[in-house]
Design an enzyme around this catalytic site. Structure first.
Site, PDB file in Angstrom:
ATOM      1  N   HIS A 143      23.873 -11.350 -10.549  1.00  0.00           N
ATOM      2  CA  HIS A 143      22.661 -11.620  -9.767  1.00  0.00           C
ATOM      3  C   HIS A 143      22.940 -11.358  -8.286  1.00  0.00           C
ATOM      4  O   HIS A 143      22.141 -10.708  -7.593  1.00  0.00           O
ATOM      5  CB  HIS A 143      22.236 -13.074  -9.994  1.00  0.00           C
ATOM      6  CG  HIS A 143      21.079 -13.517  -9.151  1.00  0.00           C
ATOM      7  ND1 HIS A 143      19.782 -13.500  -9.605  1.00  0.00           N
ATOM      8  CD2 HIS A 143      21.037 -14.018  -7.883  1.00  0.00           C
ATOM      9  CE1 HIS A 143      18.976 -13.965  -8.651  1.00  0.00           C
ATOM     10  NE2 HIS A 143      19.723 -14.278  -7.598  1.00  0.00           N
ATOM     11  N   GLU A 144      24.077 -11.841  -7.793  1.00  0.00           N
ATOM     12  CA  GLU A 144      24.414 -11.656  -6.377  1.00  0.00           C
ATOM     13  C   GLU A 144      24.722 -10.196  -6.065  1.00  0.00           C
ATOM     14  O   GLU A 144      24.306  -9.678  -5.022  1.00  0.00           O
ATOM     15  CB  GLU A 144      25.611 -12.544  -6.000  1.00  0.00           C
ATOM     16  CG  GLU A 144      25.438 -14.020  -6.301  1.00  0.00           C
ATOM     17  CD  GLU A 144      24.161 -14.608  -5.727  1.00  0.00           C
ATOM     18  OE1 GLU A 144      23.645 -14.088  -4.720  1.00  0.00           O
ATOM     19  OE2 GLU A 144      23.676 -15.596  -6.300  1.00  0.00           O
ATOM     20  N   HIS A 147      21.500  -8.394  -5.670  1.00  0.00           N
ATOM     21  CA  HIS A 147      20.904  -8.604  -4.358  1.00  0.00           C
ATOM     22  C   HIS A 147      21.471  -7.598  -3.347  1.00  0.00           C
ATOM     23  O   HIS A 147      20.730  -7.004  -2.561  1.00  0.00           O
ATOM     24  CB  HIS A 147      21.199 -10.022  -3.863  1.00  0.00           C
ATOM     25  CG  HIS A 147      20.179 -11.042  -4.246  1.00  0.00           C
ATOM     26  ND1 HIS A 147      18.823 -10.856  -4.058  1.00  0.00           N
ATOM     27  CD2 HIS A 147      20.319 -12.286  -4.792  1.00  0.00           C
ATOM     28  CE1 HIS A 147      18.173 -11.931  -4.468  1.00  0.00           C
ATOM     29  NE2 HIS A 147      19.052 -12.811  -4.923  1.00  0.00           N
TER      30      HIS A 147
END
Length: 289
Positions: A143-144, A147
């Site tokens: 997820h990071e 980003h």
């Protein structure tokens, strides 16, 4: 979670420094702070200046505020797994290897920050490492990384800069109108230097700033859905859903300011309109679809 803008105190310090520099420049060139050109200059410098300075300082501020330990040489199996996992995901996402760090906190959270896709940081809390399975933690890291690969830090900084510029410019225009009305019979009052002008300028900035934060929060929520989708492509939707389900048992986030916007979990109890993150159930449903 990813890095949005600066923390309140840092933002205030940056704005004060820019204010002093700007005042000197405007004084040297004889530019009135009540002219449209002067107001636009102030709004642009303050609106974009603070956002970009904070973006370039984001990694340093994140490390200092959380006490994150950057892994330069893995000391144990957990650190080795973290570095190896992020390296594999970064390669798959097409970005340069981010710095990987751990910060001490009982909450389950993580965040990404940095001035560009190829100059970034991914940090995870000790609480997340202790409370999540390896598959769930892998999804959070994905997820990071998503980003970062999506360029969310830079894009949100640009949006924040545009919004800040509008807020400052509109506040100064309306403050000038109110000040002219109140001091219309005071011929000795120098335009732009009355206490009523500065008072209403600050008041309108606060009001418009609150309204503008709704716009920034809305965009941030959309980027969370995109990062979840990116994580699903990197590690699978099942792992990402499992991580979000685990986060539903999390305590309110202790991350502050900019880092809260770019974490995997945010504080609870905030009005959804002003929240940087969508409800976890909505994110889980989006992954199911």
């Amino acid at each position: 979670m990813y890095y949005k803008d600066q923390q309140p105190l840092t933002n205030l310090a940056v704005m004060l420094v820019l204010g002093v520099v700007l005042s000197i420049v405007m004084s040297v060139f004889g530019l009135s702070n009540r002219s449209l050109g002067g107001m636009l200059m102030i709004a642009t410098v303050f609106g974009f200046g603070g956002s970009f300075i904070s973006l370039f300082m984001s990694k340093w501020m994140a490390k200092k505020s959380t006490g994150a330990h950057v892994i330069t040489q893995p000391r144990n199996e957990t650190e080795h797994w973290l570095v190896t996992t992020v390296a594999a995901q970064a390669q798959k996402a097409g970005i340069k290897m981010p710095e990987v760090a751990i910060y001490d906190s009982p909450e389950m959270n993580a965040f990404a920050t940095g001035p560009s896709k190829n100059n970034s940081l991914v940090a995870v809390s000790t609480g997340l490492l202790h409370s999540m399975s390896q598959d769930q933690a892998e999804a959070v890291l994905a997820h990071e990384v998503s980003h970062i690969a999506n360029g969310d830090m830079v894009t949100l900084t640009l949006i924040q800069g545009v919004v800040n510029t509008f807020v400052i410019f509109a506040a100064k225009v309306l403050a000038g109108i109110v000040d002219n009305f109140i001091n219309s019979n005071n011929d000795e009052q120098e335009g732009g230097n009355s206490w009523t002008y500065f008072l209403f300028d600050m008041l309108f900035q606060v009001i418009f700033g609150i309204l503008a934060s709704v716009i920034v929060a809305y965009y941030s929520r959309q980027r969370e859905f995109a990062a979840d989708s990116g994580a699903a492509k990197l590690v699978g939707a099942d792992k990402m859903r499992s991580a979000l389900e685990r986060l539903k048992q999390n305590h309110p986030s202790q991350l502050e300011g900019s880092m809260m916007a770019f974490g995997i979990a945010s504080g609870k109890g905030m009005a959804e309109l002003f929240s940087s993150h969508p409800p976890l159930d909505a994110r889980i449903d989006a992954l199911r679809k």
